[in-house]
Each structure stands twice: as structure tokens, then as C-alpha cells.
Design a protein around this motif. Structure first.
Motif, PDB file in Angstrom:
ATOM      1  N   SER A 227       0.837  -1.204   0.000  1.00  0.00           N
ATOM      2  CA  SER A 227       0.000   0.000   0.000  1.00  0.00           C
ATOM      3  C   SER A 227       0.866   1.246   0.000  1.00  0.00           C
ATOM      4  O   SER A 227       0.605   2.204  -0.752  1.00  0.00           O
ATOM      5  CB  SER A 227      -0.931   0.004   1.213  1.00  0.00           C
ATOM      6  N   TYR A 229       3.930   1.511  -1.036  1.00  0.00           N
ATOM      7  CA  TYR A 229       4.599   1.625  -2.336  1.00  0.00           C
ATOM      8  C   TYR A 229       3.639   2.175  -3.394  1.00  0.00           C
ATOM      9  O   TYR A 229       3.993   3.087  -4.162  1.00  0.00           O
ATOM     10  CB  TYR A 229       5.135   0.260  -2.772  1.00  0.00           C
ATOM     11  N   ILE A 231       0.982   3.935  -3.004  1.00  0.00           N
ATOM     12  CA  ILE A 231       0.681   5.352  -2.727  1.00  0.00           C
ATOM     13  C   ILE A 231       1.837   6.212  -3.190  1.00  0.00           C
ATOM     14  O   ILE A 231       1.650   7.305  -3.765  1.00  0.00           O
ATOM     15  CB  ILE A 231       0.391   5.558  -1.224  1.00  0.00           C
ATOM     16  N   ALA A 232       3.079   5.732  -2.954  1.00  0.00           N
ATOM     17  CA  ALA A 232       4.274   6.502  -3.345  1.00  0.00           C
ATOM     18  C   ALA A 232       4.342   6.698  -4.850  1.00  0.00           C
ATOM     19  O   ALA A 232       4.781   7.755  -5.336  1.00  0.00           O
ATOM     20  CB  ALA A 232       5.534   5.802  -2.843  1.00  0.00           C
ATOM     21  N   VAL A 233       3.914   5.681  -5.615  1.00  0.00           N
ATOM     22  CA  VAL A 233       3.936   5.794  -7.085  1.00  0.00           C
ATOM     23  C   VAL A 233       2.593   6.295  -7.624  1.00  0.00           C
ATOM     24  O   VAL A 233       2.338   6.229  -8.828  1.00  0.00           O
ATOM     25  CB  VAL A 233       4.306   4.446  -7.745  1.00  0.00           C
ATOM     26  N   GLN A 234       1.737   6.749  -6.706  1.00  0.00           N
ATOM     27  CA  GLN A 234       0.451   7.380  -7.056  1.00  0.00           C
ATOM     28  C   GLN A 234      -0.489   6.449  -7.828  1.00  0.00           C
ATOM     29  O   GLN A 234      -1.201   6.865  -8.728  1.00  0.00           O
ATOM     30  CB  GLN A 234       0.692   8.668  -7.840  1.00  0.00           C
ATOM     31  N   LYS A 235      -0.486   5.162  -7.437  1.00  0.00           N
ATOM     32  CA  LYS A 235      -1.391   4.206  -8.068  1.00  0.00           C
ATOM     33  C   LYS A 235      -2.722   4.113  -7.319  1.00  0.00           C
ATOM     34  O   LYS A 235      -3.752   3.753  -7.896  1.00  0.00           O
ATOM     35  CB  LYS A 235      -0.739   2.812  -8.117  1.00  0.00           C
ATOM     36  N   ILE A 236      -2.654   4.367  -5.992  1.00  0.00           N
ATOM     37  CA  ILE A 236      -3.870   4.367  -5.190  1.00  0.00           C
ATOM     38  C   ILE A 236      -3.875   5.606  -4.311  1.00  0.00           C
ATOM     39  O   ILE A 236      -2.818   6.187  -4.035  1.00  0.00           O
ATOM     40  CB  ILE A 236      -3.967   3.094  -4.303  1.00  0.00           C
ATOM     41  N   PRO A 237      -5.031   6.044  -3.851  1.00  0.00           N
ATOM     42  CA  PRO A 237      -5.098   7.253  -3.012  1.00  0.00           C
ATOM     43  C   PRO A 237      -4.490   6.999  -1.631  1.00  0.00           C
ATOM     44  O   PRO A 237      -4.509   5.873  -1.120  1.00  0.00           O
ATOM     45  CB  PRO A 237      -6.603   7.538  -2.919  1.00  0.00           C
ATOM     46  N   ALA A 238      -4.000   8.070  -1.006  1.00  0.00           N
ATOM     47  CA  ALA A 238      -3.362   7.979   0.315  1.00  0.00           C
ATOM     48  C   ALA A 238      -4.337   7.502   1.385  1.00  0.00           C
ATOM     49  O   ALA A 238      -3.933   6.900   2.387  1.00  0.00           O
ATOM     50  CB  ALA A 238      -2.781   9.335   0.703  1.00  0.00           C
TER      51      ALA A 238
END
Length: 600
Positions: A227, A229, A231-238
Motif C-alpha cells: 500500500s 509503495y 501510494i508513493a507511485v500514485q497508483k492508489i489514493p493515500a
């Protein structure tokens, strides 16, 4: 100056001086920490105004390292100072014992008092101004209980065991600096009321479900890291991370239900376990010469396990586990990496390896703690001697004094061996009869625990001590003092009939009845006690009882006397052979101002 007194005074001066020097360092380091924080804030603000973000990060890291180093150094200095202050306190207590001021010590063991016990109440073993209050310097709960057990004579020792204990106590008496280190480690992070039974019960549990818990924990940790990772690559919301951590929290709560009590146990015992690890390290690494101490030390060692290393590991794990309920950092780590699960797994692995040894290690620590406490007598009373433990019954000694009276003790010689079975002690009121009975009794108890005694010579056989000295009314059970005395005498007679080796101390027996009954009852009792093989002392005001010496050579008379000086009564407290020829009741009443007219 007494060697012990000189040692204590020199240590007080030395440790107090070093403590004061460290106190200055503590203040300097404390102010330095504040200066570092202020400098960091000021410099970061200046760099912020210059938009130098990289430099701010670097400066903050540098100042943080300096601050943490100062915190670590400050804690070390503070701990050293605390140890020095404890050493001052320990040596001051030693001075108080030497000066007879031990009665002001808080711990007098009064909870061990027992009216039904054969001797502890009558001989002042526990309570105010007691043997326990004088001796006790234990720093572990189990050590304190061990000391109480040996003083109550719950542990029956044979001649060889007592002799080995004497050797051990003598050696520990000489290791005074080592003993003080042990006390310091025990007091440094002392727990008020450790659940020792709970800890030992935990160590014996063989069940383990850590593998399943670890598998579940690893699964959720993997999800959390994924999760972060994503979030860091902006694939899922924070916001997904917050949801994930909430789920982790719920899972931890469910998984912790089974280990909640264990975590609570370690919260309450972590300080004690830290102290125990340090004390056991001192014991395992010390060079002992006596057989008894070596035998105890060997229980801490094996070819595959080091008690010191294993207890240090245990202490570190427990220290983490003990922070679980009130440490914010711990809570954060717990939600992310399931710290509770891995800590309990570590504890279970430790238990699997060492659980069967923990009670043995703690028993060794408790016994040496108790022996070290008893060895105060050895170090502080260089004129006391170690008694000779006989294979036969009886008591004999020269220049015997009451151990609790210190310099005030008047010392006497006494013999009750071979064909002598009973000593009748006569004398006027306040002449010293009861004190002498306690003098013999207390020195016997000290002999049986391996301690030195207050005498120039002392020898005794191993006997069970029975006393009847302080009987009193019990209103709750509707028992008069006279009947209470009868009940204690009954217990004594029954013990004799069972074949026990008995040493009795009877103070003015049957004083609650008329003189004729008192004389008859005492005569019958003494003859029965001799018949059943008992040894002992009987104090009495019944001078006619002394005629028994002429009838039976196994009975011997001793007496205390008084004299008068300028119309004042005086006592020399010297024990003499034969029966008393003086009485002082009328004279004492006159001296108290009570008018007495004797009819002619």
C-alpha cells in the motif's frame, strides 16, 4: 574503630563526594541539551529565511545526533549518580545497624508474625526491634521470603549443611563491596510488588501458537508495505493507507486477546527482570571459594546455556513488551509491523529454551540474596563466632550475649549438656531471666541458619525450639492467657512424645494460677519433659521448685540477683549457679511510691 564502621564511613565520604561531582555534570549536560535545541531552532530559522532546505535537513540531522548523544550521556551519568546515592544509603544503614538503630528500618517483617508458631513471636524474630529487622537487606521478593523461611526454621538442615552455610556466610561477609553492588542492582529499578508466581507459571506453559500468528502478521505487513509503495507511485489514493492501518489495528486487537494477560504480566515485571539479569550476572561471574556457593553458582551454568546471556536477552524482549500500553512510538510500530506478535514469538522461543531453568536461576538468586543479608552479621560483628554444631543434644557457651542488644548486652556463660537436661532460672523481677531465655533462643536460631552468634564460644545440637513466654488473652476465641499457656505446653508435650529433639524456653509457667497449683503443675511438666528427652530452660519465681535439683541430677539451678545502692535497686544481670536468695517485689513497690506496711 571497628573495621565495619571504618569501612562504612569511608565509603559514605567517597561516594557522597563522587555523587556531588556527578551532580555538577548532570546540570551541565542538562543545560547543554537545552542549548542544542535552541541553536538548532535558531539556525534552522535562519536557513529557512534563506530558502536553504537541504542545509536545514543536514543541520537538523547533525543537531539531532548531538542531542541524542547528550541524552544518552545524561542518562548514563544520572544512573551512575543514582548508584552512588544508593551506596551512600546502604553504608548509612550499616552504621545504623552498628549503632543499634535498626529498629527504625521500615521493613520489620511483621506480616510473618504468628501466634501459633513454636518460637517466632516469643524470640522477636519478626516485628519491631526484631532479628529480621536487624538482618534484612534483601533486594528481591524471593530473597526476602527465603530469609523469612530460614528464620522460621521451615528448612530443616542437617549438621553438614549448616557447616557449609557457615563457610558461605563467612565468605560473603568478606565480600562486602560485591554484596553492596548486588544491593545497588536490586534497588536501582526495584519493582514494588512483582508477580513472581505469575512469571514462574508463565515459564512452565508449553503451548505455543506463534507460527500461525506470525503467518497472519506477515500477510498484513506485506499488504501494508505494498500500500505504501502504491501510494508513493500514485497508483492508489493515500486514504487507502489509513484504511489499511485501521484494519491492522483491529486484527492486532483480535490476535492480542490471547496474549493480553501475558503483556500485562511483563509490564509489571520488566524492571524486576532487568534487576534480576544484573544480579544473576554478578553471581555467575563472581569467584567463590566455599562449597555451598560454588554449588549454587554451578546451577547457573551449563555447556550450552549462559544464564547471564539468556537473562539479558529476556530483559531486552520484556522491556519492549512492557512498553506496549503507554508508548506512542510502540503503538505506531505495532500497527505497521505487528510488534506484539513478534515480541510474543520471541518470548515463546525464549521460554521454550529456558523456561525449565528460570525457577532454578531465580532460586539461586533468592538464596544468595538471603545469605548476603545474613552475612551482615559476619562483617559487622567481628568478635562474634561461628558455633560448633554437635551431633548430640544440648547447649554450651561462654560469654553469650543477646544479638539485638549490641554493646548494652551483659554476657554470661552457660552449660546444659550431657546428663544436664533442664536449667531452672530464678531471680527477682527485672533481674534478666526473660532476656537470658531469649539470648539462648535467638543464638540457637542464628546457629541453625549458619550465622555467627554473639558469644566467645557456643556449641549446640540441632533441636526444634519451642517457647512459652508471651501468652496473652484472645478475646475473639474466648481464650484466657492461662489457657493459652496450657495450649502451648500441650503442643510442646505432643512434640516430645512424637520423638522430636526439643529445646524449650518456658518463662514463669503457670503464673495464672495459685502457688500450689503452679508448683505442682511445673514439677509434673519438668519431669515429663525430661522423661521424653527434652532439653531446656525454665524461669520461675517458685523457689521451692529448685529443690528438684537435689532429687534429679539432670536438673540444674541458675539465678540472677539484684543489689541496692543509695536506696535504689540495681541489677548486674550476671548469671550465677544455684537458686536465687533474694526477692524485690516489696522494695519495687516502695520505690514506686506505694506505701507498704508489713504486719509483724
Amino acid at each position: 574503630m571497628v573495621l565495619a564502621e571504618e569501612f562504612y564511613e569511608n565509603n559514605i565520604k567517597k561516594n557522597r563526594k563522587e555523587s556531588q561531582e556527578l551532580n555538577v555534570k548532570v546540570s551541565i549536560v542538562g543545560w547543554s541539551r537545552l542549548v542544542v535545541v535552541i541553536l538548532a531552532v535558531v539556525i534552522d530559522y535562519i536557513l529557512y529565511t534563506q530558502n536553504s532546505l537541504k542545509t536545514i535537513i543536514l543541520v537538523t540531522i547533525i543537531f539531532s545526533i548531538i542531542f541524542l548523544a547528550l541524552v544518552f550521556y545524561h542518562n548514563n551519568i544520572f544512573e551512575c549518580k543514582k548508584k552512588l546515592d544508593l551506596l551512600v544509603e546502604i553504608n548509612e544503614e550499616g552504621i545504623k545497624r552498628l549503632n543499634g538503630e535498626f529498629k527504625y528500618f521500615k521493613d520489620n517483617g511483621e506480616e510473618y508474625l504468628d501466634n501459633k508458631h513454636s518460637f517466632i513471636n516469643d524470640l522477636d524474630i519478626f516485628g519491631n526491634n526484631s532479628v529480621f529487622q536487624y538482618i534484612n537487606s534483601t533486594v528481591t521478593k524471593g530473597g526476602r521470603e527465603e530469609l523469612s523461611r530460614v528464620l522460621k526454621k521451615e528448612k530443616i538442615l542437617v549438621v553438614q549443611e549448616i557447616r557449609e552455610r557457615q563457610e558461605a556466610i563467612k565468605e560473603l561477609g568478606e565480600k562486602v563491596s560485591w554484596r553492596q553492588k548486588l544491593i545497588v542492582e536490586g534497588k536501582l529499578k526495584r519493582s514494588k510488588d512483582i508477580d513472581l508466581n505469575g512469571l514462574l507459571k508463565w515459564s512452565k506453559v508449553s503451548e505455543s501458537s506463534s507460527y500461525l500468528r506470525i503467518a497472519i502478521a506477515c500477510t498484513f505487513i506485506f499488504v501494508t508495505l505494498c500500500s505504501i509503495y502504491l501510494i508513493a507511485v500514485q497508483k492508489i489514493p493515500a486514504a487507502f493507507l489509513l484504511l489499511d492501518l485501521m484494519v491492522n489495528y483491529l486484527v492486532i486487537k483480535i490476535m492480542s486477546k490471547g496474549i493480553k494477560e501475558e503483556i500485562k504480566l511483563f509490564e509489571n515485571t520488566k524492571c524486576a527482570i532487568y534487576s534480576y539479569s544484573r544480579i544473576l550476572e554478578l553471581i555467575e561471574n563472581e569467584n567463590f571459594n566455599s562449597i555451598y556457593l560454588k554449588r549454587l553458582q554451578d546451577k547457573l551454568r551449563s555447556e550450552t546455556t549462559s544464564c547471564t546471556e539468556e537473562m539479558k536477552k529476556f530483559s531486552k524482549i520484556v522491556d519492549w513488551a512492557g512498553n506496549s500500553s503507554y508508548n506512542a512510538y510502540y503503538l505506531l510500530f505495532n500497527i505497521i509491523i505487528f510488534l506484539d506478535v513478534f515480541l510474543m514469538s520471541s518470548l515463546e522461543k525464549w521460554r521454550e529454551k529456558n523456561g525449565d531453568k528460570l525457577d532454578i536461576w531465580l532460586d539461586v538468586m533468592h538464596e544468595i540474596d538471603a545469605l548476603s543479608s545474613i552475612s551482615n552479621l559476619s562483617f559487622e560483628n567481628d568478635k562474634w563466632i561461628y558455633p560448633v554444631i554437635l551431633d548430640t543434644d544440648g547447649v554450651e557457651g561462654a560469654v553469650i550475649g543477646h544479638p539485638l542488644l549490641g554493646k548494652r548486652a551483659v554476657k554470661n556463660s552457660f552449660s546444659l549438656i550431657d546428663n544436664r537436661r533442664v536449667a531452672l532460672i530464678t531471680g527477682s523481677n527485672m533481674s534478666g531471666k526473660s532476656t537470658f531465655l531469649r539470648t539462648i533462643g535467638v543464638n540457637l536460631i542464628l546457629s541453625y541458619i549458619g550465622a555467627p552468634v554473639c558469644a566467645e564460644k557456643f556449641s549446640c545440637g540441632i533441636m526444634n525450639v519451642y517457647t512459652c513466654m508471651r501468652t496473652k488473652d484472645n478475646l475473639e476465641e474466648s481464650i484466657s492467657s492461662f489457657y493459652a499457656e496450657i495450649l502451648r505446653i500441650k503442643i510442646l508435650i505432643e512434640a516430645c512424645k512424637k520423638g522430636e529433639k526439643i529445646f524449650f524456653l518456658l518463662d514463669e509457667i503457670f503464673k495464672g494460677t495459685n502457688s500450689k497449683d503452679r508448683h505442682t503443675g511445673a514439677t509434673v511438666l519438668i519431669k515429663q519433659l525430661i522423661q521424653y528427652g527434652g532439653f531446656g530452660l525454665v524461669s520461675t519465681h517458685d523457689l521451692e521448685l529448685c529443690d528438684l535439683e537435689n532429687e534429679d541430677r539432670r536438673i540444674v539451678n541458675y539465678n540472677f540477683r539484684e543489689f541496692y545502692e543509695k536506696n535504689k535497686i540495681k541489677f548486674d544481670y550476671i548469671l550465677r549457679r544455684g537458686k536465687s536468695e533474694t526477692q524485690n517485689a516489696i522494695q519495687l513497690m516502695k520505690l514506686a511510691g506505694i506505701g507498704i506496711e508489713i504486719e509483724k
